[in-house]
Design a protein around this motif. Structure first.
Motif, PDB file in Angstrom:
ATOM      1  N   GLU A 117       0.851  -1.189   0.000  1.00 35.63           N
ATOM      2  CA  GLU A 117       0.000   0.000   0.000  1.00 35.63           C
ATOM      3  C   GLU A 117       0.886   1.238   0.000  1.00 35.63           C
ATOM      4  O   GLU A 117       1.974   1.222   0.531  1.00 35.63           O
ATOM      5  N   GLN A 118       0.391   2.303  -0.544  1.00 38.68           N
ATOM      6  CA  GLN A 118       1.150   3.539  -0.576  1.00 38.68           C
ATOM      7  C   GLN A 118       0.430   4.662   0.166  1.00 38.68           C
ATOM      8  O   GLN A 118       0.700   5.814  -0.046  1.00 38.68           O
ATOM      9  N   ARG A 119      -0.534   4.301   1.034  1.00 42.25           N
ATOM     10  CA  ARG A 119      -1.240   5.318   1.805  1.00 42.25           C
ATOM     11  C   ARG A 119      -0.561   5.522   3.152  1.00 42.25           C
ATOM     12  O   ARG A 119      -0.087   4.576   3.765  1.00 42.25           O
ATOM     13  N   LEU A 120      -0.532   6.747   3.599  1.00 44.31           N
ATOM     14  CA  LEU A 120      -0.012   7.050   4.921  1.00 44.31           C
ATOM     15  C   LEU A 120      -1.049   6.691   5.975  1.00 44.31           C
ATOM     16  O   LEU A 120      -2.249   6.640   5.705  1.00 44.31           O
ATOM     17  N   GLN A 129      -9.965   1.362   9.541  1.00 42.19           N
ATOM     18  CA  GLN A 129      -8.780   0.791   8.901  1.00 42.19           C
ATOM     19  C   GLN A 129      -7.572   0.848   9.841  1.00 42.19           C
ATOM     20  O   GLN A 129      -6.783  -0.096   9.899  1.00 42.19           O
ATOM     21  N   GLN A 130      -7.443   1.937  10.588  1.00 45.96           N
ATOM     22  CA  GLN A 130      -6.343   2.041  11.546  1.00 45.96           C
ATOM     23  C   GLN A 130      -6.472   0.980  12.629  1.00 45.96           C
ATOM     24  O   GLN A 130      -5.475   0.349  13.017  1.00 45.96           O
ATOM     25  N   SER A 149      -7.949  -1.923  12.379  1.00 48.61           N
ATOM     26  CA  SER A 149      -7.644  -3.200  11.749  1.00 48.61           C
ATOM     27  C   SER A 149      -6.136  -3.358  11.548  1.00 48.61           C
ATOM     28  O   SER A 149      -5.577  -4.424  11.795  1.00 48.61           O
ATOM     29  N   ALA A 150      -5.488  -2.298  11.097  1.00 48.10           N
ATOM     30  CA  ALA A 150      -4.042  -2.343  10.879  1.00 48.10           C
ATOM     31  C   ALA A 150      -3.313  -2.568  12.192  1.00 48.10           C
ATOM     32  O   ALA A 150      -2.348  -3.345  12.257  1.00 48.10           O
ATOM     33  N   ARG A 151      -3.755  -1.913  13.265  1.00 45.77           N
ATOM     34  CA  ARG A 151      -3.137  -2.139  14.584  1.00 45.77           C
ATOM     35  C   ARG A 151      -3.280  -3.589  15.007  1.00 45.77           C
ATOM     36  O   ARG A 151      -2.340  -4.180  15.546  1.00 45.77           O
ATOM     37  N   ALA A 152      -4.440  -4.163  14.758  1.00 47.96           N
ATOM     38  CA  ALA A 152      -4.679  -5.555  15.127  1.00 47.96           C
ATOM     39  C   ALA A 152      -3.764  -6.501  14.361  1.00 47.96           C
ATOM     40  O   ALA A 152      -3.427  -7.582  14.852  1.00 47.96           O
ATOM     41  N   LEU A 153      -3.332  -6.082  13.175  1.00 46.20           N
ATOM     42  CA  LEU A 153      -2.424  -6.880  12.361  1.00 46.20           C
ATOM     43  C   LEU A 153      -0.962  -6.595  12.661  1.00 46.20           C
ATOM     44  O   LEU A 153      -0.071  -7.186  12.058  1.00 46.20           O
TER      45      LEU A 153
END
Length: 102
Positions: A82-85, A93-94, A96-100
Motif C-alpha cells: 500500500e502507498q497510503r499514509l 482501517q487504523q 484493523s491495521a493495529r490488530a495486524l
C-alpha cells in the motif's frame, strides 16, 4: 511479510541489505531515505528489486520529515504494498491495521 514468509532469494537480498530476521520482523529501516533510485549502488538496487521494489515506488515515497510519519511506519506501509499514509486511513482501517501489527 515476516522473515520466514520471504522466499529464500528474498531473504538473501534482505541479508545483503543488512537485515537480520530480527531487524526485518521489527521493520527497522536500514536504507538511505535521501537518495533517489539512480543514486543507489547498482547491487543495492538489484537486492531491492528482489524484494519487489521499483524505481517508481522508491522515488515516490514520502520522506518521513515531510509528512510527520516515522521511517518504521513508512517501511511497514511499503512492505504491505500500500502507498497510503497512516493518516489517510479511516479509524476502522487504523484499528484493523493495529490488530495486524502495524
Amino acid at each position: 511479510l515476516t522473515w520466514w514468509q520471504l522466499w529464500p532469494r528474498q531473504r538473501r537480498a534482505a541479508s545483503a541489505l543488512g537485515y537480520t530476521k530480527w531487524s526485518w520482523d521489527q521493520n527497522i529501516w536500514l536504507l538511505p531515505w535521501s537518495l533517489s533510485w539512480f543514486e543507489l549502488d547498482f547491487s543495492l538496487r538489484r537486492h531491492l528489486e528482489d524484494l519487489g521494489e521499483t524505481q517508481e515506488l522508491w522515488d515516490g515515497w514520502s520522506k518521513p520529515e515531510s509528512q510527520g510519519e516515522s521511517p518504521e511506519l513508512l517501511a511497514k506501509i511499503n512492505a504491505s504494498g500500500e502507498q497510503r499514509l497512516w493518516t489517510q486511513l479511516s479509524e476502522k482501517q487504523q484499528r484493523s491495521a493495529r490488530a495486524l501489527g502495524f
